[in-house]
Design a protein around this motif. Structure first.
Motif, PDB file in Angstrom:
ATOM      1  N   UNK A   1       5.861  12.820  24.790  1.00  0.00           N
ATOM      2  CA  UNK A   1       5.894  13.621  23.680  1.00  0.00           C
ATOM      3  C   UNK A   1       6.883  12.907  22.387  1.00  0.00           C
ATOM      4  N   UNK A   2       7.153  11.667  22.805  1.00  0.00           N
ATOM      5  CA  UNK A   2       8.108  10.747  21.879  1.00  0.00           C
ATOM      6  C   UNK A   2       7.261   9.638  21.255  1.00  0.00           C
ATOM      7  N   UNK A   3       7.897   8.990  20.239  1.00  0.00           N
ATOM      8  CA  UNK A   3       7.353   8.113  19.525  1.00  0.00           C
ATOM      9  C   UNK A   3       7.223   6.975  20.454  1.00  0.00           C
ATOM     10  N   UNK A   4       6.429   6.226  20.712  1.00  0.00           N
ATOM     11  CA  UNK A   4       6.216   4.913  21.267  1.00  0.00           C
ATOM     12  C   UNK A   4       6.188   3.575  20.455  1.00  0.00           C
ATOM     13  N   UNK A   5       5.421   3.930  19.327  1.00  0.00           N
ATOM     14  CA  UNK A   5       5.516   2.834  18.187  1.00  0.00           C
ATOM     15  C   UNK A   5       5.155   3.121  17.031  1.00  0.00           C
ATOM     16  N   UNK A   6       4.917   2.338  16.050  1.00  0.00           N
ATOM     17  CA  UNK A   6       4.405   2.648  14.769  1.00  0.00           C
ATOM     18  C   UNK A   6       3.556   1.390  14.320  1.00  0.00           C
ATOM     19  N   UNK A   7       2.279   2.337  13.762  1.00  0.00           N
ATOM     20  CA  UNK A   7       1.257   1.262  13.118  1.00  0.00           C
ATOM     21  C   UNK A   7       1.547   1.163  11.660  1.00  0.00           C
ATOM     22  N   UNK A   8       1.405  -0.319  11.318  1.00  0.00           N
ATOM     23  CA  UNK A   8       1.753  -0.430   9.689  1.00  0.00           C
ATOM     24  C   UNK A   8       0.461  -0.538   9.238  1.00  0.00           C
ATOM     25  N   UNK A   9       0.297   0.134   8.026  1.00  0.00           N
ATOM     26  CA  UNK A   9      -0.914   0.515   7.390  1.00  0.00           C
ATOM     27  C   UNK A   9      -0.614   0.038   5.915  1.00  0.00           C
ATOM     28  N   UNK A  10      -1.682  -0.811   5.351  1.00  0.00           N
ATOM     29  CA  UNK A  10      -1.209  -1.123   4.117  1.00  0.00           C
ATOM     30  C   UNK A  10      -1.694  -0.285   3.011  1.00  0.00           C
ATOM     31  N   UNK A  11      -0.925  -0.180   1.956  1.00  0.00           N
ATOM     32  CA  UNK A  11      -1.163   0.761   0.645  1.00  0.00           C
ATOM     33  C   UNK A  11      -0.910  -0.211  -0.615  1.00  0.00           C
ATOM     34  N   UNK A  12      -1.453   0.259  -1.626  1.00  0.00           N
ATOM     35  CA  UNK A  12      -1.232  -0.187  -2.942  1.00  0.00           C
ATOM     36  C   UNK A  12      -0.660   0.913  -3.846  1.00  0.00           C
ATOM     37  N   UNK A  13       0.453   0.291  -4.449  1.00  0.00           N
ATOM     38  CA  UNK A  13       0.969   1.215  -5.359  1.00  0.00           C
ATOM     39  C   UNK A  13       0.694   0.686  -6.844  1.00  0.00           C
ATOM     40  N   UNK A  14      -0.057   1.753  -7.452  1.00  0.00           N
ATOM     41  CA  UNK A  14      -0.334   1.662  -8.843  1.00  0.00           C
ATOM     42  C   UNK A  14       0.650   1.416  -9.886  1.00  0.00           C
ATOM     43  N   UNK A  15       0.378   1.014 -11.146  1.00  0.00           N
ATOM     44  CA  UNK A  15       1.320   0.936 -12.211  1.00  0.00           C
ATOM     45  C   UNK A  15       1.957   2.368 -12.401  1.00  0.00           C
TER      46      UNK A  15
END
Length: 833
Positions: A621-635
């Motif tokens: 039930x614990x966090x094993x790892x994190x997946x890095x996911x790309x995002x774009x921050x608009x103006x």
């Protein structure tokens, strides 16, 4: 008719002379030696008082002449002409110093003294304030057919004040004129120019009437300095008047001499030079002028049908100054005709169908009331002295003319070469080399002129297959034969054909713009092509095409619209599509363009950012790892998921830069906290040597190999198994782990599980999201889990969005899970419990 000329130095000498018998039909022309106003008034008063019934016209000069004698600021010359059958009408007209007023002055002058039987007009205008050409235009507006002779007054080259006068008035802003009115008067005129144009043709680029501001884009003074030297240009117009600008008018070379130089670098000439006029500098050659004098004299005797009783010569001051003493030889020839008199002008009036202003010329006016023919006149043989001293000017003139001739020949040859080169370059730029049809650049130039017409695009289907199967030589022949057929079709239909890059053609049609007409044209074209057999090297090749059409509008989007619907037709496997607004393709393209700009902006402004989603161990039930996911921050601060921008970034070739940014930011972030994480790489990333090198350099730089899992996106088919195998080996060698992402979607299959080394299998969310209620999905997932465990791989379930889904995942025996139920992607980490 009687004609008598006298000369005198001053008024005292004049008064000692015996008066000449005169009446109302007597014309007195006074050619003054200087511009001394007081002396001119005394001379005017003497003749007006002594000969009250006569008509008097007078002018200041740049030298007066009588036969071969020339008087420069020394003697005044006066000619009495007593007519028997000719009435005289004279007037003096003043004007304001302006071009428009010069025209009005000429118009008013002739209108006042013109009679039905007017044969000729003798007129003198001031040489500094009257625009001679506009003055003559005014005269022509009243009657262009009468003979006009005379010229612009001079002041011995001082260019300060010139005067003209009659019996009563003197003016420095105006003109005096006298009409000769008779049915019995014979009139003859002639002129000689013979200045040689040298150098290349120049263009008057800025001018107002006779004031020239720019020649070939530089100031008029600078142009004289460039070709004639700075010293001459600085001293214009006192020197340099011998080098006029020459242009051609009605097949005749006409010179324009400089009168004034202005502080702004402009020059005022003795006559107009219009914008766009082609001019060349002129130079004289004494020997040529003398030889031409003999030739011109022959022409005069050939044309002249009567014995002149009076001969007047009005010649240019520049001609006198250039020829110096040799001007006497020219006058000697003319004196063969009889007693001659006249003056040197700042511009000569001459009639050749209509009146024109000349410079650098010598003009002649012959008059007679007698019927005596020229046959009784014996022409004198004028012998020129051949041993005259050769002046510097003479030598330079010969040199200039010789060089000019050589340069003219060279320029002519160069112009031919340039023309050939220009034609070659034009053909290279605007025509397709293979088919010799107008190319895309030609189309872009032409299409702007075709608003309201239709543009068609014709694309050969599967042309790469022809190239691959038959070879490129055959493919090229197919293109040529297709071009020939389309050319015949478009010529027959009154259309225009263009060859676009690769296997595409464009057609512009001005046919009726209705959907039915356009569709019928397309169907006819497609049908004809499909029935046609292209015979190439004994091979019969059948070709099909896809066609699009669009209206050419004022917004200049016609070609883009045709291109859009062509792509749409290809994608939909339709033989043709015609653009209409309901397709909304334009909006899609506009949206793509906006997103492309947004991606570029985000990269430049550090607005490509990683979000982190936790991956949980179902057992603990614990966090094993994190997946890095790309995002774009608009103006505006809004966050976009990859769905909205990643595909477009691939099309605009910015996808690799986004990958680099994610690697850099993610590695830097987790290097500081020691947590395990994963990043996504596509096969296009793996196939790029540059990206592989970048990845492993960063792994070493941040020392995060033990924390890192690389998720290989299985939504792409990979074609180079060796590169993938080498990559996985290098990943394991570095100490990092590998996961196959999105397993069960796209190209991901069981073969990949065995061919690609990996530690984890991530089951795609499309199989997980309905696993609690879709028995088929559950069966597939159970099979994947069994297969993965037999291969020793751990399984991660994506898209766990509810407790029910999590329960099934746990029941099946999957080790790890991620999804919005467990934790949404966020810019900050969800802290592990």
């Amino acid at each position: 008719m009687l004609n008598k000329t006298i000369t005198f130095q001053n008024i005292s000498e004049l008064k000692k002379m015996k008066p000449f018998a005169s009446d109302s039909k007597t014309l007195i022309q006074i050619f003054c030696a200087n511009n001394n106003l007081q002396e001119i008034k005394e001379i005017q008063n003497y003749f007006a008082t002594t000969y009250p019934q006569t008509t008097i016209i007078g002018t200041t000069t740049d030298g007066a002449l009588h036969n071969t004698d020339i008087y420069i600021a020394s003697k005044h010359v006066v000619t009495f002409t007593k007519f028997e059958k000719t009435e005289l009408k004279a007037i003096l007209v003043e004007h304001a110093d302006s071009t428009q007023m010069s025209y009005i002055c000429g118009k008013k002058l002739l209108r006042k003294i013109l009679r039905p039987n007017t044969k000729a007009l003798i007129s003198f205008a001031d040489g500094l304030h009257t625009n001679g050409e506009e003055f003559l235009k005014g005269i022509n507006s009243i009657n262009p057919n009468i003979v006009v002779s005379g010229g612009l007054a001079g002041d011995n080259g001082e260019l300060k004040k010139t005067f003209v006068f009659n019996n009563k008035h003197i003016t420095e802003n105006g003109a005096v004129g006298v009409t000769l009115n008779s049915d019995a008067l014979n009139v003859f005129t002639h002129y000689s120019f013979d200045w040689t144009p040298i150098g290349k043709k120049l263009t008057i680029t800025k001018a107002v009437k006779n004031r020239v501001y720019e020649i070939d884009g530089i100031s008029a003074v600078d142009m004289y300095a460039k070709y004639m030297g700075k010293e001459l240009a600085q001293n214009l117009p006192k020197i340099g008047i011998e080098f006029p600008l020459i242009f051609e008018k009605d097949g005749v070379n006409i010179g324009r001499a400089v009168l004034f130089k202005h502080e702004d670098g402009s020059l005022t000439f003795a006559g107009n030079l219009d914008e766009g006029e082609k001019v060349r500098f002129g130079v004289g050659n004494v020997d040529n002028l003398l030889k031409s004098g003999e030739y011109q004299l022959d022409k005069i005797f050939d044309r002249l049908q009567f014995q002149p009783e009076a001969v007047f010569v009005y010649s240019c001051m520049a001609r006198r100054r250039f020829m110096e003493k040799y001007i006497e030889y020219e006058l000697e020839g003319l004196s063969t005709l009889g007693d001659i008199s006249g003056f040197f002008t700042y511009g000569e009036f001459f009639s050749n169908q209509k009146s024109d202003l000349l410079n650098e010329s010598i003009t002649l006016l012959g008059l007679s009331e007698s019927n005596k023919t020229l046959e009784s006149v014996h022409r004198k043989s004028v012998i020129h002295k051949k041993d005259f001293a050769v002046s510097t000017e003479y030598a330079l003139a010969n040199l200039a003319n010789s060089v000019s001739q050589e340069l003219a020949e060279l320029n002519a040859e160069l112009e031919k070469r340039v023309q050939r080169s220009a034609e070659f370059i034009y053909k290279q730029a605007y025509f397709d080399k293979l088919t010799e049809m107008p190319n895309r650049l030609s189309l872009l130039h032409r299409i702007d002129e075709c608003v309201g017409e239709t543009v068609f695009l014709v694309n050969i289907d599967d042309f790469t297959t022809i190239n691959d199967f038959y070879g490129h030589a055959v493919g090229d022949t197919v293109l040529v034969k297709m071009s020939q057929y389309l050319h015949e079709f478009t010529k027959r239909e009154g259309m225009e054909l263009f060859k676009l890059p690769s296997d595409e053609f464009a057609i512009i049609s001005n046919k009726e713009q209705t959907y039915t007409v356009i569709e019928n044209t397309i169907q006819q074209l497609i049908s004809n092509i499909e029935q046609k057999e292209f015979l190439v090297k004994d091979q019969v090749i059948h070709v099909s095409v896809t066609v699009s059409a669009a209206y050419i509008n004022e917004k200049k989007t016609g070609l883009a619209n045709a291109d859009m619907v062509l792509k749409a037709a290809k994608k939909a496997h339709k033989p043709y599509l015609i653009f209409n607004k309901s397709l909304e393709l334009a909006k899609k393209y506009e949206s793509n363009l906006q997103m492309a700009n947004e991606i570029k902006r985000a990269i430049e402004n550090d607005d490509i950012i990683p979000y982190y989603q936790p991956i949980f161990s179902i057992k603990t039930g614990k966090i094993e790892k994190y997946e890095a996911l790309v995002r774009l921050r608009k103006a505006d601060g809004k966050i976009l998921s990859p769905y909205f921008f990643l595909e477009i970034s691939e099309k605009i070739r910015l996808y690799p830069r986004i990958t680099e940014i994610m690697i850099e930011k993610t590695f830097s972030f987790f290097a500081g906290n020691g947590l395990d994480f994963s990043i996504n790489l596509s096969f296009s990333d793996i196939f790029s040597e540059k990206m592989r090198n970048f990845l492993f350099e960063k792994i070493k730089e941040y020392s995060i190999a033990k924390q890192l899992t690389i998720e290989i996106l299985e939504t792409q088919e990979y074609t180079n198994e060796n590169i993938v195998n080498d990559f996985t080996k290098e990943v394991y060698a570095s100490g990092a782990s590998i996961a196959i992402d999105d397993f069960g979607s796209g190209f991901a299959n069981f073969q990949y599980m065995t061919s690609i080394s990996c530690d984890y299998m991530k089951i795609d969310g499309s199989l997980i999201k309905n696993i609690h209620q879709d028995q088929n999905s559950r069966l597939i997932v159970e099979t994947i889990v069994v297969f993965a465990k037999k291969l020793g791989k751990k399984v991660i379930a994506e898209f766990v969005h509810s407790a029910e889904v999590l329960d099934v995942v746990r029941e099946i025996g999957i080790e790890y899970a991620q999804g919005y139920y467990l934790g949404e992607p966020q810019e900050k980490l969800i802290e592990p419990l």
